[in-house]
Motif scaffolding. Structure first.
Motif, PDB file in Angstrom:
ATOM      1  N   PRO A   1      -4.882   7.116  -1.877  1.00  0.00           N
ATOM      2  CA  PRO A   1      -4.843   6.025  -0.890  1.00  0.00           C
ATOM      3  C   PRO A   1      -5.774   4.858  -1.218  1.00  0.00           C
ATOM      4  O   PRO A   1      -5.511   3.723  -0.806  1.00  0.00           O
ATOM      5  CB  PRO A   1      -5.266   6.711   0.417  1.00  0.00           C
TER       6      PRO A   1
ATOM      7  N   THR B   1      -3.839  -3.705  -1.411  1.00  0.00           N
ATOM      8  CA  THR B   1      -3.685  -4.399  -0.128  1.00  0.00           C
ATOM      9  C   THR B   1      -4.830  -5.356   0.127  1.00  0.00           C
ATOM     10  O   THR B   1      -4.615  -6.511   0.530  1.00  0.00           O
ATOM     11  CB  THR B   1      -3.596  -3.374   1.022  1.00  0.00           C
TER      12      THR B   1
ATOM     13  N   TYR C   1      -6.290   3.555  -4.190  1.00  0.00           N
ATOM     14  CA  TYR C   1      -5.582   2.625  -5.073  1.00  0.00           C
ATOM     15  C   TYR C   1      -4.675   1.704  -4.242  1.00  0.00           C
ATOM     16  O   TYR C   1      -4.568   0.506  -4.518  1.00  0.00           O
ATOM     17  CB  TYR C   1      -4.745   3.395  -6.101  1.00  0.00           C
ATOM     18  N   SER C   2      -4.042   2.307  -3.248  1.00  0.00           N
ATOM     19  CA  SER C   2      -3.207   1.505  -2.347  1.00  0.00           C
ATOM     20  C   SER C   2      -4.061   0.486  -1.598  1.00  0.00           C
ATOM     21  O   SER C   2      -3.672  -0.681  -1.443  1.00  0.00           O
ATOM     22  CB  SER C   2      -2.494   2.415  -1.336  1.00  0.00           C
TER      23      SER C   2
ATOM     24  N   ILE D   1       5.519  -2.890  -9.245  1.00  0.00           N
ATOM     25  CA  ILE D   1       5.001  -3.403  -7.974  1.00  0.00           C
ATOM     26  C   ILE D   1       5.251  -4.896  -7.801  1.00  0.00           C
ATOM     27  O   ILE D   1       5.640  -5.355  -6.720  1.00  0.00           O
ATOM     28  CB  ILE D   1       3.489  -3.099  -7.864  1.00  0.00           C
TER      29      ILE D   1
ATOM     30  N   ALA E   1       0.834  -1.210   0.000  1.00  0.00           N
ATOM     31  CA  ALA E   1       0.000   0.000   0.000  1.00  0.00           C
ATOM     32  C   ALA E   1       0.867   1.258   0.000  1.00  0.00           C
ATOM     33  O   ALA E   1       0.624   2.198  -0.764  1.00  0.00           O
ATOM     34  CB  ALA E   1      -0.921  -0.009   1.215  1.00  0.00           C
ATOM     35  N   LEU E   2       1.881   1.260   0.845  1.00  0.00           N
ATOM     36  CA  LEU E   2       2.765   2.428   0.925  1.00  0.00           C
ATOM     37  C   LEU E   2       3.514   2.637  -0.374  1.00  0.00           C
ATOM     38  O   LEU E   2       3.639   3.773  -0.864  1.00  0.00           O
ATOM     39  CB  LEU E   2       3.750   2.235   2.084  1.00  0.00           C
ATOM     40  N   TRP E   3       4.007   1.538  -0.958  1.00  0.00           N
ATOM     41  CA  TRP E   3       4.776   1.639  -2.197  1.00  0.00           C
ATOM     42  C   TRP E   3       3.917   2.180  -3.345  1.00  0.00           C
ATOM     43  O   TRP E   3       4.371   3.024  -4.120  1.00  0.00           O
ATOM     44  CB  TRP E   3       5.344   0.274  -2.551  1.00  0.00           C
ATOM     45  N   ILE E   4       2.681   1.713  -3.455  1.00  0.00           N
ATOM     46  CA  ILE E   4       1.797   2.172  -4.529  1.00  0.00           C
ATOM     47  C   ILE E   4       1.460   3.649  -4.365  1.00  0.00           C
ATOM     48  O   ILE E   4       1.442   4.420  -5.335  1.00  0.00           O
ATOM     49  CB  ILE E   4       0.512   1.316  -4.555  1.00  0.00           C
ATOM     50  N   PHE E   5       1.184   4.071  -3.131  1.00  0.00           N
ATOM     51  CA  PHE E   5       0.867   5.477  -2.889  1.00  0.00           C
ATOM     52  C   PHE E   5       2.035   6.371  -3.301  1.00  0.00           C
ATOM     53  O   PHE E   5       1.852   7.381  -3.987  1.00  0.00           O
ATOM     54  CB  PHE E   5       0.528   5.698  -1.415  1.00  0.00           C
TER      55      PHE E   5
END
Length: 266
Positions: A50, A57, A52-53, A131, A22-26
Motif C-alpha cells: 500500500p 497518489t 507504493y500506492s 500506469i 493507488a488502487l491500480w498500483i496495489f
C-alpha cells in the motif's frame, strides 16, 4: 506543443484519479509480484505494497497546486506541453520516492539490495508503462467532459445569414451595439477584447437574452462587466470591462441604476 489539451481544473476529479491510481498500483503489484514480492506472504504484502500506492497518489496530489498555477497563468488554457511536463515530473518524483522507500524501508539494513538499474528495468519502468496510460486516459476523459459542459453553457448569437453566428459564454459578453442593419458584439476571448459584426437587430438580442440590459437605443450591456459610473456635461455613461464606455439614455437611467445596485450589492 502549443496545441490545447483537454483539461479539467476540478480538484475533486483529480483526487478521484489519484486514489484510482493507488488502487491500480496495489493490484498491479499484488497480482504480478515483480522483483521479490513473490517471496512475501499475504500479510507482508498488505504491509508494504500500500505504501507504493500511497507514494504514487501523494506524488500526483502534490503537483496539483502547480498544475492549477500553470492553468491560471496560461489564462485558463492547458497545452500539450503542460500535460507532458506534468507527466514527466510526476514520473520522476514517483520513481525517486519509490526507490527511496525500497532502500530505506523495505530492505533497510539488508545486504545487496537491487541496483537502481535493475529495479528500473524490472519494476519501475514496466509499472510506469502500465500506469501512465491509465493516468492519461483518466485526465483526458475528465478534460473532454469538462469541455463538453463548458460548451453546453455557451450562448449563441445568431445572424440572419446562414453562416453568421457567435458562440461564447455569457460572462464573456460585454456589450452589443446597434450598427445600421448589423450589431457589433464586444466580448472577451481569453483576456483579449474582440469585436464581431453580425447581421441582426438589437431588439432581437435583447429579447433573446434576458440577462442583458438595455441602456440606450443603440446599446445593451451585460451588467456582469459593470466597472463604474461616469457623468460628463450632464450626460451619463457606464464604464465596462476593458474601459469600454457606453452612454445611458435618460429613459433607461433609473432601470439600470436599480439593476446595478442589485447586482453589485455586497
Amino acid at each position: 506543443m502549443k496545441f490545447k489539451y483537454p483539461f479539467d481544473p476540478s480538484l475533486k476529479h483529480h483526487v478521484i484519479i489519484g486514489f484510482g491510481l493507488a488502487l491500480w498500483i496495489f493490484l498491479f503489484l499484488f497480482v504480478t509480484e515483480p522483483l521479490d514480492i513473490s517471496e512475501l506472504n499475504t500479510s507482508e504484502k498488505l504491509k508494504y505494497l500500500p505504501f507504493y500506492s500511497l507514494i504514487a497518489t501523494v506524488s500526483y496530489l502534490l503537483f496539483l497546486p502547480l498544475q492549477n498555477y500553470i492553468y491560471k497563468k496560461s489564462q485558463n488554457n492547458w497545452l500539450v506541453k503542460h500535460e507532458i511536463l506534468f507527466l514527466l515530473s510526476l514520473s520522476v518524483v514517483s520513481l525517486i520516492l519509490a526507490r527511496s522507500y525500497y532502500l530505506y524501508v523495505v530492505v533497510a539494513g539488508q545486504a545487496n539490495p537491487h541496483t537502481l538499474g535493475y529495479m528500473l528495468m524490472s519494476l519501475l519502468l514496466p509499472a510506469l508503462a502500465i500506469i501512465l496510460p491509465i493516468i492519461v486516459i483518466g485526465r483526458f476523459a475528465f478534460g473532454k467532459y469538462f469541455e463538453k459542459k463548458l460548451e453546453d453553457t455557451k450562448i449563441e448569437i445568431k445572424g440572419e445569414g446562414n453562416y453568421e453566428s457567435l458562440k461564447l459564454h455569457l460572462n464573456d459578453l460585454i456589450a452589443v451595439q446597434s450598427s445600421d442593419n448589423y450589431i457589433e458584439v464586444f466580448y472577451i476571448s481569453g483576456s483579449i477584447l474582440k469585436k464581431s459584426l453580425i447581421r441582426n437587430k438589437l431588439s432581437k438580442i435583447e429579447t433573446t437574452f434576458s440577462e442583458l440590459q438595455r441602456i440606450h437605443r443603440s446599446y445593451i450591456i451585460n451588467p456582469y462587466h459593470f466597472q463604474s459610473w461616469k457623468t460628463e456635461k450632464g450626460k451619463h455613461f457606464l464604464v465596462l470591462s476593458h474601459n469600454i464606455e457606453v452612454p445611458i439614455s435618460k429613459t433607461y437611467l433609473e432601470a439600470i441604476k436599480s439593476t446595478l445596485n442589485f447586482t453589485t450589492a455586497g
